[in-house]
Each structure stands twice: as structure tokens, then as C-alpha cells.
Design an enzyme around this catalytic site. Structure first.
Site, PDB file in Angstrom:
ATOM      1  N   PRO A 288       0.803  -1.251   0.087  1.00 22.86           N
ATOM      2  CA  PRO A 288      -0.016   0.064   0.049  1.00 22.86           C
ATOM      3  C   PRO A 288       1.019   1.249   0.089  1.00 22.86           C
ATOM      4  O   PRO A 288       1.875   1.333   0.616  1.00 22.86           O
ATOM      5  CB  PRO A 288      -0.818  -0.186   1.288  1.00 22.86           C
ATOM      6  CG  PRO A 288      -0.712  -1.493   2.071  1.00 22.86           C
ATOM      7  CD  PRO A 288       0.599  -1.961   1.338  1.00 22.86           C
TER       8      PRO A 288
ATOM      9  N   GLY B 169       0.667   5.504   0.594  1.00 22.65           N
ATOM     10  CA  GLY B 169      -0.129   6.603   0.779  1.00 22.65           C
ATOM     11  C   GLY B 169       0.401   7.950   0.096  1.00 22.65           C
ATOM     12  O   GLY B 169       0.118   8.099  -0.976  1.00 22.65           O
TER      13      GLY B 169
ATOM     14  N   ASP C  28       4.840  17.583  10.234  1.00 19.30           N
ATOM     15  CA  ASP C  28       5.935  18.456   9.261  1.00 19.30           C
ATOM     16  C   ASP C  28       5.438  17.827   7.831  1.00 19.30           C
ATOM     17  O   ASP C  28       5.521  18.667   6.865  1.00 19.30           O
ATOM     18  CB  ASP C  28       7.232  18.366   9.627  1.00 19.30           C
ATOM     19  CG  ASP C  28       7.599  18.833  10.847  1.00 19.30           C
ATOM     20  OD1 ASP C  28       6.543  19.523  11.814  1.00 19.30           O
ATOM     21  OD2 ASP C  28       8.655  18.967  11.576  1.00 19.30           O
TER      22      ASP C  28
ATOM     23  N   THR D 276       1.858   3.995  10.258  1.00 20.24           N
ATOM     24  CA  THR D 276       3.104   4.224  11.023  1.00 20.24           C
ATOM     25  C   THR D 276       3.215   4.856  12.296  1.00 20.24           C
ATOM     26  O   THR D 276       4.284   5.243  12.818  1.00 20.24           O
ATOM     27  CB  THR D 276       3.963   5.290  10.215  1.00 20.24           C
ATOM     28  OG1 THR D 276       3.299   6.498   9.774  1.00 20.24           O
ATOM     29  CG2 THR D 276       4.315   4.654   8.557  1.00 20.24           C
TER      30      THR D 276
ATOM     31  N   ARG E 265      16.733  19.436   3.015  1.00 24.87           N
ATOM     32  CA  ARG E 265      17.555  18.289   2.903  1.00 24.87           C
ATOM     33  C   ARG E 265      17.956  18.056   1.527  1.00 24.87           C
ATOM     34  O   ARG E 265      19.263  17.868   1.152  1.00 24.87           O
ATOM     35  CB  ARG E 265      16.829  16.997   3.250  1.00 24.87           C
ATOM     36  CG  ARG E 265      17.527  15.977   4.244  1.00 24.87           C
ATOM     37  CD  ARG E 265      16.579  15.122   4.963  1.00 24.87           C
ATOM     38  NE  ARG E 265      15.382  14.787   4.441  1.00 24.87           N
ATOM     39  CZ  ARG E 265      14.772  13.430   4.073  1.00 24.87           C
ATOM     40  NH1 ARG E 265      15.481  12.684   4.602  1.00 24.87           N
ATOM     41  NH2 ARG E 265      13.747  13.477   3.360  1.00 24.87           N
TER      42      ARG E 265
ATOM     43  N   TYR F 296      13.981  14.703  19.441  1.00 20.78           N
ATOM     44  CA  TYR F 296      14.041  14.625  17.819  1.00 20.78           C
ATOM     45  C   TYR F 296      15.566  15.187  17.595  1.00 20.78           C
ATOM     46  O   TYR F 296      15.745  16.381  17.778  1.00 20.78           O
ATOM     47  CB  TYR F 296      12.874  15.631  17.497  1.00 20.78           C
ATOM     48  CG  TYR F 296      12.812  15.576  15.890  1.00 20.78           C
ATOM     49  CD1 TYR F 296      11.741  14.506  15.356  1.00 20.78           C
ATOM     50  CD2 TYR F 296      13.657  16.130  14.874  1.00 20.78           C
ATOM     51  CE1 TYR F 296      11.494  14.650  13.915  1.00 20.78           C
ATOM     52  CE2 TYR F 296      13.484  16.071  13.527  1.00 20.78           C
ATOM     53  CZ  TYR F 296      12.283  15.221  13.120  1.00 20.78           C
ATOM     54  OH  TYR F 296      12.056  15.254  11.883  1.00 20.78           O
TER      55      TYR F 296
HETATM   56  P1  FAD Z   1       3.848   6.236   2.968  1.00 19.40           P
HETATM   57  O1  FAD Z   1       5.089   6.574   3.190  1.00 19.40           O
HETATM   58  O2  FAD Z   1       3.063   6.085   1.783  1.00 19.40           O
HETATM   59  O3  FAD Z   1       3.752   4.763   3.611  1.00 19.40           O
HETATM   60  C1  FAD Z   1       4.148   4.131   4.692  1.00 19.40           C
HETATM   61  C2  FAD Z   1       3.944   2.981   5.294  1.00 19.40           C
HETATM   62  O4  FAD Z   1       2.504   2.884   5.480  1.00 19.40           O
HETATM   63  C3  FAD Z   1       4.237   1.884   4.088  1.00 19.40           C
HETATM   64  O5  FAD Z   1       4.629   0.669   4.785  1.00 19.40           O
HETATM   65  C4  FAD Z   1       2.816   1.787   3.442  1.00 19.40           C
HETATM   66  O6  FAD Z   1       2.786   0.352   3.107  1.00 19.40           O
HETATM   67  C5  FAD Z   1       2.020   1.780   4.631  1.00 19.40           C
HETATM   68  N1  FAD Z   1       0.788   2.405   4.122  1.00 19.40           N
HETATM   69  C6  FAD Z   1       0.278   3.755   3.683  1.00 19.40           C
HETATM   70  N2  FAD Z   1      -1.012   3.749   3.232  1.00 19.40           N
HETATM   71  C7  FAD Z   1      -1.646   2.743   3.881  1.00 19.40           C
HETATM   72  C8  FAD Z   1      -3.058   2.273   4.110  1.00 19.40           C
HETATM   73  N3  FAD Z   1      -3.913   2.980   3.540  1.00 19.40           N
HETATM   74  N4  FAD Z   1      -2.993   0.955   4.514  1.00 19.40           N
HETATM   75  C9  FAD Z   1      -1.966   0.125   4.924  1.00 19.40           C
HETATM   76  N5  FAD Z   1      -0.868   0.470   4.898  1.00 19.40           N
HETATM   77  C10 FAD Z   1      -0.604   1.912   4.334  1.00 19.40           C
HETATM   78  N6  FAD Z   1       5.903  11.781  10.571  1.00 19.40           N
HETATM   79  C11 FAD Z   1       5.160  12.118  11.647  1.00 19.40           C
HETATM   80  O7  FAD Z   1       4.575  11.292  12.211  1.00 19.40           O
HETATM   81  N7  FAD Z   1       5.382  13.219  12.203  1.00 19.40           N
HETATM   82  C12 FAD Z   1       6.215  14.397  11.564  1.00 19.40           C
HETATM   83  O8  FAD Z   1       6.220  15.470  11.725  1.00 19.40           O
HETATM   84  C13 FAD Z   1       6.696  14.039  10.317  1.00 19.40           C
HETATM   85  N8  FAD Z   1       7.485  14.865   9.549  1.00 19.40           N
HETATM   86  C14 FAD Z   1       8.315  14.339   8.461  1.00 19.40           C
HETATM   87  C15 FAD Z   1       8.829  15.316   7.780  1.00 19.40           C
HETATM   88  C16 FAD Z   1       9.735  14.802   6.719  1.00 19.40           C
HETATM   89  C17 FAD Z   1      10.572  15.905   5.915  1.00 19.40           C
HETATM   90  C18 FAD Z   1       9.510  13.428   6.020  1.00 19.40           C
HETATM   91  C19 FAD Z   1      10.289  13.190   4.977  1.00 19.40           C
HETATM   92  C20 FAD Z   1       8.732  12.862   7.061  1.00 19.40           C
HETATM   93  C21 FAD Z   1       8.093  13.019   7.967  1.00 19.40           C
HETATM   94  N9  FAD Z   1       7.545  12.139   8.819  1.00 19.40           N
HETATM   95  C22 FAD Z   1       6.776  12.536   9.824  1.00 19.40           C
HETATM   96  C23 FAD Z   1       7.344  10.669   8.361  1.00 19.40           C
HETATM   97  C24 FAD Z   1       6.125  10.258   7.378  1.00 19.40           C
HETATM   98  O9  FAD Z   1       5.541  11.527   7.008  1.00 19.40           O
HETATM   99  C25 FAD Z   1       4.854   9.710   8.070  1.00 19.40           C
HETATM  100  O10 FAD Z   1       5.530   8.112   8.279  1.00 19.40           O
HETATM  101  C26 FAD Z   1       3.741   9.415   7.479  1.00 19.40           C
HETATM  102  O11 FAD Z   1       2.895   8.810   8.460  1.00 19.40           O
HETATM  103  C27 FAD Z   1       3.751   8.527   6.367  1.00 19.40           C
HETATM  104  O12 FAD Z   1       2.394   8.490   5.614  1.00 19.40           O
HETATM  105  P2  FAD Z   1       2.427   8.359   4.154  1.00 19.40           P
HETATM  106  O13 FAD Z   1       1.057   8.586   3.663  1.00 19.40           O
HETATM  107  O14 FAD Z   1       3.353   9.438   3.373  1.00 19.40           O
HETATM  108  O15 FAD Z   1       2.813   6.983   4.087  1.00 19.40           O
END
Ligand code: FAD
Length: 556
Positions: free
Chosen positions: A138, A140, A207, A220, A416, A477
């Protein structure tokens, strides 16, 4: 039905959308600062990523049978095997991902990307993938930084990336209960816009808000900057629907339950290994009448952290508690724009006052505290916090820096890529620990990171902030940066990243407060939750997904 063209993706090589980038042109202090602390010349010619056409993209291994089954379920248009789609869906945005993608080190990228429109189509994709004994991942927003998306490099089965981008609607709001049903592919701005139009907010603002999705947050265990008020995603998510190999799991949106071990909690943090989350019911709140972020200065880190602890133990209920250590404070000053924000409040008059108080300006720490609610509530909270700040030697510097922080917060991720173009490796590691372990953990992590710089023979920088306060502790952090030396940059990065993660384990922290396990942190899982804990997690994964078809290799 939402069109595939409405699904937004980030740049294949970095953060955010094309045409938006970090610049230091209007930040005169940044180049000298970076030169001083990591010996990188920001004015030297940059080395941007190669052209997409020059990437060595492995051919798709999609079979005709699986292609037909997927097209039959979704329609040809929503089954995409272009190189760009496959590369965009192959990685998250960790430093490791960015360095590898720029080096064309792609390994096992998805063979196809599918864009289902609804849960029924996701069930059909699941059936087709299982019938073909393929792998389903999956996707997101693709913003994770824990290596949660990449297929194992030795994966011989076909790999299908399931993009949830078309499932981006707020389905309903139960206004009486403050609960909203939202589709899992909704990105932060999508869902806040739809909720906001009806006067509600979910209050989850990581963020990465602009490019991450509800399903990704749940998968996550994400945390947003206003978690002190609204809770982490684990608190906000009351129920979910998950398409699994054996059927569709659905939990009830009750405030609390004693129906055995929590299935809801098992899905939280499952990183696609327990199925595809299609929707969630989340807590929502009426948009606050007033929202303000105030800046404070503390004479040093120790007193600043003690103030955050005292606030969390007090009657005050701010939405944000955040304090930067002195190095992160210096970095914030270095990113100030000419004649704006920081420059204004760091006036010579203020500096004179601080000096008169005997402050060492090198040790000074910048804090932001956020307040929201009715005007009366905000005024009362500010008063309570003001007393605590004063008792710890701090002073308020007004709304200016807070407003600036609020404006800049979603732009910071672009830095970055800017540094990477100039040969500097920068990344983050975060943890949480109880108040009693927080300061020793901080000291241990900083010392280990500095030792790792020495081991590499590089001039490096490590800085930290505390955010997300709880009754018993808080999140720390860490951000680190250094100039890549000769040889493999990923190997150099590993030395520093491992040092900080190992420090978390040795000093009573967790492997991650909110970035999840993925592949990046999985080697520390047994230290964190014990070997029987790992066995339990493995057992659940095997019971749900005996064929290891769902995002294999993540977490355990
Ligand atoms: P993805 O990266 O697309 O997927 C992440 C994981 O979740 C994968 O294993 C995927 O298979 C799974 N997944 C996605 N959607 C589903 C679904 N519908 N069903 C089942 N599994 C699924 N995180 C924070 O918590 N707080 C922050 O402030 C934060 N700041 C960030 C800043 C930067 C610059 C970056 C690069 C990252 C940051 N993150 C932060 C990390 C990231 O944004 C999180 O982990 C976020 O929750 C990932 O969501 P996504 O939709 O991008 O998931």
C-alpha cells in the site's frame, strides 16, 4: 469518480512538488553558519540530480495474467507501468532513499502501480495479487523515512504498489460525537479542507502534512505537532476498515472497549503488513476560536527542558510544547531572513537585556508553546505558562517567532535536498523516553553522534528539540548533518544513524517515537520490545498473511 490525474506525487528524487525548492538567497547568515559547522560551501556550484531519462530503471516483470486481472478489476487506465510511476512508488523519503535514487541504485521497484477507486476495487486487487502469489504494497503519500515501502531486493515475485490517492474523501461527520469517517488515501490538506468547510479539524499536523495520508499516518503511528492537545494518530483513530487476505476487518467507533487485546492497536503501526486500510473513523474538533504560538527563550537546555516538564505536570494544557537545544537555536537564527521575524525579535535591545541577566547567548534555547481554544482559555493558559517559564529563568518574546515558525514549518523539509545537492548528508532520528531518562538519553545520543563524526573523520553537526510532551515523558528529535567524505555516502550515513539509534536503546528510549520501524529500525526491535514481543508480532503477521504477500520484510 476521482480521476487518476488528481493524484499528486512528490518529485521522484526529493521532497515536495516540482518548482518548489529551498533557497538561502534571502538568509544571509546561513552560508557562513553551514561553512563553520560542517565545512560545506553553499555558494559552490550545486550538483543536482541526474535527468530521469538517465536512471537505469529495471524492466517491469508484470505477467500478462496479472495485468489482465488488475485491468479487469479497475479498468486499463488505473493499472500503470510507466517507469516514472514505478520509481515514484518504490521509495519513501529517507536520506538513504534519496541518496540511492540519485545514484540510480533502484533494485526491486514495483512492476505495476494500481489506483483503485473504492474498497470493493481494493478487495479485487487483493484477490488478484493473492491468486498470482504476488506482493502488495500500500502507498499513501510516500513520505515515510523508515524504509517502509521498498520491496526486498531479492523479491522474485511480482510487486504491485497500491496507491490510495483516489480514496480522498471525508465520507461523513457525526457532529454529535465529533467523529469523522475519512478515506485512507486523503492527504493532510485534502482532509483538513473538507473538514474545515464544515467547521471541524482533526488537529493532526505532522511536518510532512502536505504529502502524507491518513492511512500512512495510521500505518506508521504518526504524531503531529499539536499532539499535546489532539493526541497522536493512535489516540485520534477510533476505528478502521482494513482489506485483508481473509476478508475485511472492521472495528467499531466506540470511545473505549474491553473486547480483548486491541485489534485497532494492532493495525496502528502495521505498515501494510496486516492489509490495506481503506478508511478510518477519527476524532474531530470544532475549529478553535483562537490559535497562537508564542516564542520563549531559556538560558540553557536544562532549564528549558525542566520548564516543559513542569508545564506537562501543571494545569496548563497547551497544544504545542517545543524547545530546541542551543545548537538547534543557533541553526534557527542562521535561517532567519533579512529584517524579518527573528531579526526583529532578536533586537539589540533584547540582547542587551539577556546579557544583563548574565545569559551566555551560545547556550540560549528557543521554545515555542502553542495555545488554542476560546479566547478566554488561551489567555488563561498563557498566564499559567508564563509563571512556569519565569520560574525556570525564561522570558516570552511574543507572537512574532511563533508565527514565523508556523509559516515555515512545511517548507523546512525542502532543505535536505538543497544540502544533498551540495554534498552534505542530513537526516533525523527521534525517540521518546520518560522524564527521568530524558537528559541522560540526550547526553548519550549527542556524545555518540559526535564520536561517530570523529570515527568518520568529518566535521559534523548534531542538534535536538523536545516536542510532544506527555504525563510521563516526551519525544526528543535529533537532526544530524555532515559533509560526505570520499567513498559510499550510505555507509557513512549508517555509521551516524546507527550510533544515534543504539544510543536510544542504551539509554532507555524507544527506537522511534513516530517514524515507525520499516527496514531502517527493525534491527533494534528486539531490544525495544524484547524477543517474545517480536515473536508475537511475527505470529500475528503470519496468521493474517501466511504467504507473506503483504509488504514483506517490514518491521520483522
Ligand atoms: P507512505 O510513506 O506512503 O507509507 C508508509 C507505510 O504505511 C508503508 O509501509 C505503507 O505500505 C503503509 N501504508 C500507507 N498507506 C496505507 C494504507 N492505507 N493501508 C495500509 N498501509 C498503508 N511523521 C510524523 O509522524 N510526524 C512528522 O512530523 C513527520 N515529519 C516528516 C517530515 C519529513 C520531511 C519527512 C520526509 C517525513 C516526516 N514524517 C513525519 C514521516 C512520514 O511523513 C510519516 O511516516 C507518515 O505517516 C507516512 O505517511 P504516508 O502517507 O506518506 O505513508
Amino acid at each position: 469518480m476521482p480521476d487518476i490525474k488528481t493524484v499528486q506525487h512528490m518529485k521522484w528524487w526529493g521532497w515536495g512538488v516540482d518548482g518548489v525548492a529551498f533557497s538561502h538567497d534571502d538568509k544571509p547568515s546561513l552560508a557562513p553558519f553551514v561553512q563553520k559547522v560542517i565545512d560545506v560551501d553553499l555558494n559552490a556550484p550545486a550538483e543536482p540530480p541526474m535527468a530521469f531519462e538517465d536512471l537505469a530503471v529495471p524492466a517491469s516483470q508484470l505477467s500478462e495474467d496479472l495485468q489482465k486481472a488488475l485491468s479487469g478489476a479497475l479498468g486499463d487506465e488505473y493499472v500503470v507501468s510507466t517507469d516514472l510511476d514505478r520509481v515514484v512508488h518504490a521509495f519513501g523519503k529517507s536520506l538513504r532513499d534519496l541518496v540511492r535514487i540519485r545514484a540510480s541504485d533502484l533494485r526491486r521497484i514495483p512492476d505495476v502501480v494500481v489506483y483503485p477507486a473504492d474498497e470493493a476495487q481494493i478487495v479485487a486487487v487483493m484477490d488478484a495479487v493473492l491468486a498470482a502469489d504476488a506482493v502488495l504494497i500500500p502507498f499513501g503519500g510516500g513520505s515515510n523515512i523508515a524504509g517502509s515501502l521498498e520491496a526486498p531486493s531479492d523479491e522474485t515475485r511480482q510487486v504491485v504498489s497500491l496507491d490510495l490517492g483516489r480514496l480522498n474523501k471525508v465520507l461523513s461527520i457525526d457532529e454529535e460525537s465529533g467523529l469523522a469517517r475519512i478515506q485512507a488515501g486523503a492527504l493532510g490538506p485534502d482532509l483538513e479542507k473538507q473538514l474545515g468547510e464544515r467547521g471541524w479539524t482533526m488537529g493532526h499536523f505532522p511536518d510532512s502534512f502536505t504529502h502524507s495520508s491518513l492511512g500512512g499516518w495510521i500505518a506508521t503511528r504518526s504524531s503531529g505537532m499539536q499532539s499535546d492537545k489532539f493526541g497522536d494518530i493512535a489516540d485520534i483513530t477510533r476505528a478502521m476498515r482494513v482489506v485483508q487476505p481473509g476478508g475485511t476487518l472492521a472495528t467499531r467507533a466506540v470511545p473505549v472497549t474491553s473486547s480483548g487485546p486491541s485489534v485497532r492497536e494492532m493495525i496502528l503501526g502495521s505498515e501494510g503488513r496486516l492489509g490495506v486500510i481503506t478508511e478510518a473513523t477519527v476524532q474531530v474538533h470544532r475549529k478553535p476560536e483562537k490559535r497562537v504560538v508564542i516564542g520563549y527563550f531559556f538560558p540553557d537546555w536544562k532549564r528549558g527542558v525542566a520548564a516543559m516538564q513542569a508545564i506537562s505536570a501543571s494545569d496548563a494544557t497547551p497544544s504545542i510544547t517545543r524547545i530546541s537545544d542551543s545548537r538547534e537555536t543557533q541553526f534557527s537564527f542562521a535561517t532567519r531572513k533579512v529584517s524579518k521575524g527573528f531579526s526583529k525579535f532578536m533586537s539589540s535591545a533584547l540582547i542587551a537585556v539577556l546579557k544583563r541577566r548574565g545569559w551566555d547567548l551560545e547556550q540560549m534555547c528557543l521554545s515555542f508553546i502553542g495555545y488554542e481554544g476560546s479566547a478566554e482559555h488561551v489567555a488563561r493558559q498563557r498566564k499559567l505558562v508564563k509563571k512556569i517559564v519565569a520560574a525556570h529563568g525564561g522570558i516570552g518574546v511574543g507572537e512574532g517567532p511563533g508565527a514565523l515558525y508556523d509559516q515555515k514549518k512545511f517548507d523546512t523539509p525542502y532543505i535536505r535536498d538543497f544540502l544533498l545537492d551540495r554534498g552534505a548528508l542530513a537526516d533525523v532520528s527521534e525517540t521518546s523516553a520518560s522524564w527521568s531518562h530524558l537528559m541522560p538519553l540526550y547526553d548519550t545520543a549527542v556524545e555518540r553522534v559526535q564520536k561517530s563524526f570523529a570515527q568518520l573523520g568529518v566535521k559534523g553537526w548534531v542538534m535536538c528539540h523536545l516536542s510532544h510532551s506527555y504525563h510521563s515523558g516526551a519525544c526528543l528529535y535529533f537532526t544530524f548533518a555532515f559533509k560526505a567524505g570520499e567513498g559510499d555516502p550510505v555507509a557513512q550515513y549508517d555509521v551516524v544513524k546507527s550510533a544515534v539509534q543504539q544510543a536510544f536503546m542504551d539509554a532507555n528510549g524507544t527506537l522511534s517515537h513516530h517514524h515507525a520501524v520499516g527496514t531502517e529500525h527493525s534491527r533494534w526491535l528486539a531490544d525495544d520490545i524484547s524477543e517474545p514481543g517480536v515473536q508475537m508480532v511475527s505470529g500475528i503477521f503470519t496468521a493474517v498473511d501466511p504467504g507473506r504477500n503483504l509488504n514483506p520484510g517490514k518491521i520483522v
